[in-house]
Design an enzyme around this catalytic site. Sequence first.
Site, PDB file in Angstrom:
ATOM      1  N   TYR A 152     -30.125 -31.024   0.053  1.00  0.00           N
ATOM      2  CA  TYR A 152     -29.941 -32.423  -0.339  1.00  0.00           C
ATOM      3  C   TYR A 152     -31.244 -33.129  -0.656  1.00  0.00           C
ATOM      4  O   TYR A 152     -31.265 -34.038  -1.467  1.00  0.00           O
ATOM      5  CB  TYR A 152     -29.185 -33.181   0.763  1.00  0.00           C
ATOM      6  N   GLU A 167     -25.036 -25.025   8.668  1.00  0.00           N
ATOM      7  CA  GLU A 167     -26.212 -25.822   9.056  1.00  0.00           C
ATOM      8  C   GLU A 167     -26.508 -25.774  10.553  1.00  0.00           C
ATOM      9  O   GLU A 167     -26.456 -26.789  11.254  1.00  0.00           O
ATOM     10  CB  GLU A 167     -26.033 -27.274   8.588  1.00  0.00           C
ATOM     11  N   HIS A 174     -17.810 -25.042  10.956  1.00  0.00           N
ATOM     12  CA  HIS A 174     -18.397 -26.226  10.331  1.00  0.00           C
ATOM     13  C   HIS A 174     -18.237 -27.387  11.327  1.00  0.00           C
ATOM     14  O   HIS A 174     -17.572 -28.377  11.052  1.00  0.00           O
ATOM     15  CB  HIS A 174     -17.751 -26.523   8.979  1.00  0.00           C
ATOM     16  N   GLU A 188     -24.008 -25.815  -0.734  1.00  0.00           N
ATOM     17  CA  GLU A 188     -23.785 -27.265  -0.860  1.00  0.00           C
ATOM     18  C   GLU A 188     -24.950 -27.890  -1.613  1.00  0.00           C
ATOM     19  O   GLU A 188     -26.099 -27.534  -1.395  1.00  0.00           O
ATOM     20  CB  GLU A 188     -23.736 -27.986   0.504  1.00  0.00           C
ATOM     21  N   ARG A 230     -15.373 -23.182  -1.252  1.00  0.00           N
ATOM     22  CA  ARG A 230     -15.879 -23.057   0.121  1.00  0.00           C
ATOM     23  C   ARG A 230     -15.152 -24.074   0.992  1.00  0.00           C
ATOM     24  O   ARG A 230     -15.189 -25.267   0.718  1.00  0.00           O
ATOM     25  CB  ARG A 230     -17.393 -23.305   0.135  1.00  0.00           C
ATOM     26  N   ASN A 250     -27.810 -25.003   1.694  1.00  0.00           N
ATOM     27  CA  ASN A 250     -27.340 -26.374   1.495  1.00  0.00           C
ATOM     28  C   ASN A 250     -28.582 -27.218   1.267  1.00  0.00           C
ATOM     29  O   ASN A 250     -29.471 -27.243   2.119  1.00  0.00           O
ATOM     30  CB  ASN A 250     -26.661 -26.934   2.757  1.00  0.00           C
TER      31      ASN A 250
HETATM   32  C1  FCB Z   1     -24.159 -31.652   5.027  1.00  0.00           C
HETATM   33  C2  FCB Z   1     -22.896 -31.166   5.712  1.00  0.00           C
HETATM   34  C3  FCB Z   1     -21.634 -31.529   4.993  1.00  0.00           C
HETATM   35  C4  FCB Z   1     -21.690 -32.902   4.365  1.00  0.00           C
HETATM   36  C5  FCB Z   1     -22.985 -33.114   3.602  1.00  0.00           C
HETATM   37  C6  FCB Z   1     -23.111 -34.451   2.929  1.00  0.00           C
HETATM   38  O1  FCB Z   1     -25.185 -31.750   5.956  1.00  0.00           O
HETATM   39  O2  FCB Z   1     -22.920 -29.771   5.835  1.00  0.00           O
HETATM   40  O3  FCB Z   1     -20.582 -31.379   5.900  1.00  0.00           O
HETATM   41  O4  FCB Z   1     -21.459 -33.880   5.290  1.00  0.00           O
HETATM   42  O5  FCB Z   1     -24.069 -32.907   4.454  1.00  0.00           O
END
Ligand code: FCB
Length: 450
Positions: free
Chosen positions: A294, A166, A121, A355, A77, A292
């Site tokens: 985290y 995002e 992006h 992600e 990607r 994505n």
């Molecule tokens: C996400 C972004 C990516 C990267 C990660 C750590 O929010 O999409 O570009 O910075 O965080």
Amino acid sequence: MSRVRFPAGFHWGSATASYQIEGAWDADGKGESIWDRFAHTPGRIRNGDTGDVACDSYRRWREDIALAKALGHTSYRFSIAWPRIQPAGKGAPNANGLAHYGRFVDALLAAGIRPLPTLYHWDLPQALEDDGGWPNRDLAGRFADYAEIVTKALGDRVPSWILLNEPSIFTTIGYLAGHHAPGRRDQDAFLRATHTVNLAQGLAFRAVKAAHPKALVGTAFNMSPCEPEGDGEADAAAAERWHAFTNEWFLSTALRGRYPDAFLDGPPLGRMAVRDGDMEQIRAELDFIGINLYSRTVVRARPQDPNLGATPVGVAEGSAGPRTDFGWEVWPASLRDIVLRVTKDYGRRPIEITENGCSYADGPDAKGVVRDERRIDFLRAYLGALADAIEAGADVRGYHAWSLLDNFEWAEGMTQRFGLVHVDFATQARTVKESGRWYARVAAENGFDF
Ligand code: FCB
């Protein structure tokens, strides 16, 4: 020990973004982006870092693709920089930009890697920001024109497209909180931006399909399961509203053709400048949902502000788990939880993990080995949680580790290292980390022992 297995044909990959790795910010006719302008403004980025050079991938892309291949990736990607294609965000394409990404896609295919490009992006042409930026609804049509140019040029070789990265983050942090480009803090501008971006998603979806009807089209949504802080009903209701706002504002609109129930009084359609007929244009039957992920979010009710307020209120990151070097909580179940929630609410649609990853500062030791055990632990735990979600019925097609390379981490500059491959920014030397080797074995075996 048990064996964690993934479905046959599962895609193993990594993700990057143009501004974070390419450098060459003004090469070959590229226009200025809002991130060029933002990073060149003193005080915006930690240590005054910029993406002017970053990983120099605009020039070293052959080496990077060779690394992805050596690490067994079957999907990559990456993002296309809009200002390389249309330097001022409109008008005839810059042939150099299209040629660059054409070569790039060909090299990925020759390496046996699926190209998974993202059209946006975050590096908006600065000229479009000068025209008002995302709060200006004209940008929706501009984005669709750009999508048409790119898919007409590359669509014969690219099976799947990601429209936006995002949308909730770049509108919130760019136009409301002001920590990211273009650095504005304006509630009305933010609300209008979210609506333009929704329109842009719908129009660009149609533009890609018109150029290549068989293309699979989705968006990479930032998602985070929202858990109530306490046992009471008020926290539970607040968590649902926050879920609607942060996870569904650009998803429910596409798939259901309506804004989700984030606000007690309904979406502020007037302030968002919604017009008759807009929701029909926004509605888009996305072929897959990109996630994505985290972290998880813990939500507490704020009775004085039931409509979530101007900024994220009553929300916090979880704090029970260990933290990465970025300070983000490690909470593997969050990946399973969000995948199952989306599957429950939107039906069993194809999902791509676009992600997931962690920042740890480990560098080469005296022998040149990067022993990033914490990243291996992270990947093992999150992939285990993902396998649980698949086992429970979710249709997940691929996983993309953020990131292939250590790179420019937005407002944090070069201080956060997310890569499977270490980059020495002084010499541009790439060193595969131990996590990169571990991940390559997982990709080769389509699973691992847990
Ligand atoms: C996400 C972004 C990516 C990267 C990660 C750590 O929010 O999409 O570009 O910075 O965080």
